[in-house]
Each structure stands twice: as structure tokens, then as C-alpha cells.
Design an enzyme around this catalytic site. Structure first.
Site, short mmCIF file in Angstrom:
data_model
loop_
_atom_site.label_atom_id
_atom_site.label_comp_id
_atom_site.label_asym_id
_atom_site.label_seq_id
_atom_site.Cartn_x
_atom_site.Cartn_y
_atom_site.Cartn_z
N GLY A 127 0.78 -1.23 0.00
CA GLY A 127 0.00 0.00 0.00
C GLY A 127 0.81 1.27 0.00
N SER A 128 0.49 2.19 -0.90
CA SER A 128 1.22 3.46 -0.96
C SER A 128 0.64 4.33 -2.05
CB SER A 128 2.71 3.22 -1.18
OG SER A 128 3.41 4.42 -0.98
#
Length: 217
Positions: free
Chosen positions: A185-186
Site C-alpha cells: 500500500g502506498s
């Protein structure tokens, strides 16, 4: 097809879950507990598999277009000061990736890698306004004769603890090919010239290597 960055994690997870279930089978006498452990193990392994999937994308090669480098949702379209490379105002398009998105980063344009740098940093949530300059990140600039220079930045989030970047200065790259990977996630920021016609809208969901962010001809 799975990304090479996931092989070690997938193998380690599979071995660990097999061991856990063998111990459960030999030592737990309650059937529903054994079944629950098996069901959770299968679900966890399927989640790991989906995270590291690497689907082939039919990128339409065009030096004048900028394709989305990642899968995700557009969360920012605004003019900002880009202080690392251009040191002037640019149009920023930010794409947020949730843990269920494909996390392969792809080259938004083809051409010559002019700049590639890794920065250690914090792990603020990816949508935080300061994450682009304070979080762990990599900055890459690719140039071709039509689009000019396009900068994109991989940014680690609160859950992303490792950024992988394959782009090397002086390397010729193909639009839509693998540029790196961000684990768990990012977001990715793309910086374009002021006045660029943007083809996407806020909250629009994009596919890496396919969705066209902008035209630069």
C-alpha cells in the site's frame, strides 16, 4: 502471473502455514478449531497471492502519452512546487494504491532515465500532504523527444515498508514496462508541465500501463 518480488514471501508464508496446520492437525482435538485454522491459512495465502500478482498489460506505446504508472485511485490533481529535480511549478497527479491493488510500478513514458534516486524517510499515511517530501521514496525522471521530461515518485505509506526501484540513470526504458514495486500500500506522484491537458479526474480508478493520464504532444 506473479511478480518476482513476491516469490520469497510467498514461499515463506506457504511453509509457515503448512507447519501451523500440521501442528494443529496433530495437537488439536476440536474439529471446528482445526477447520478454522485451515480456513484462515488459505484466506491469508490467497491475499498474499493477489497482492503480488503481475498481470500483463497491453500498453499502447506512444511517446506523446503518459500512462498511469500504477493501479489505484486519483487523489490529487494540483499545481505544486517540485523541489527536488525541476525546482519549479509542476502539475501533480497522485494515485493512491490500497493493499488490494496491483503494486507493480510501470514506466509512464518510454525513453532515457535521466535521474533516479532513493530517499529514506518517514512512514506517514500515503495521503498525507507531506508524504511526497518526507516519506521514504524514490524519484525517477524519464525523457523522450516528444514528451520531454516526466518525473514520477514512488512513496511509501504507513504499511509500505519497502520500495523497489529498477530504474537506473542512463537506461533506455519501454513505456509500460516494470519500473519497480511497492510492498503493502502506498502512492505514486506524477509531475507534468504546467498547462498539460489531464485526461483523468479525481477519484477515477486507473490501471497501470493502460490508463492514459495526459497527452504531451
Amino acid at each position: 502471473m506473479f511478480h518476482k518480488e513476491g516469490y520469497k514471501i510467498m514461499i515463506f508464508t506457504a511453509i509457515l502455514l503448512i507447519v501451523v496446520n500440521i501442528i494443529s492437525y496433530l495437537n488439536v482435538n476440536v474439529y471446528w478449531v482445526k477447520f478454522s485454522i485451515l480456513a484462515v491459512s488459505i484466506l491469508l495465502f490467497l491475499l498474499i497471492l493477489q497482492f503480488f500478482r503481475n498481470p500483463k498489460r497491453p500498453t499502447q506505446l506512444n511517446d506523446a502519452t503518459v500512462v498511469s504508472p500504477v493501479d489505484g485511485k486519483v487523489v490529487v490533481i494540483e499545481e505544486v512546487m517540485e523541489n527536488e529535480y525541476f525546482k519549479d511549478k509542476r502539475l501533480q497527479v497522485s494515485i493512491f494504491m490500497s493493499p488490494i491493488n496491483v503494486h507493480v510500478t510501470r514506466h509512464p513514458i518510454g525513453g532515457l532515465v535521466k535521474f533516479s534516486k532513493y530517499h529514506p524517510g518517514k512512514f506517514l499515511v500515503a495521503w498525507h500532504p507531506k508524504s511526497s517530501e518526507e516519506n521514504e521514496r524514490t524519484t525517477v525522471v524519464v525523457e523522450n523527444n516528444v514528451a520531454g521530461e516526466v518525473l514520477y515518485r514512488q512513496i511509501a505509506g504507513a504499511l509500505a515498508k519497502r520500495i523497489v526501484n529498477y530504474a537506473e540513470e542512463g537506461q533506455e526504458v519501454i513505456q509500460g514496462s516494470d519500473s519497480g514495486f511497492i510492498k503493502f500500500g502506498s502512492r505514486v506522484d506524477v509531475f507534468l508541465p504546467i498547462g498539460t491537458k489531464i485526461n483523468v479526474k479525481l477519484n477515477e480508478k486507473l490501471k497501470g500501463g493502460v490508463s492514459i493520464i495526459a497527452n504531451l504532444d
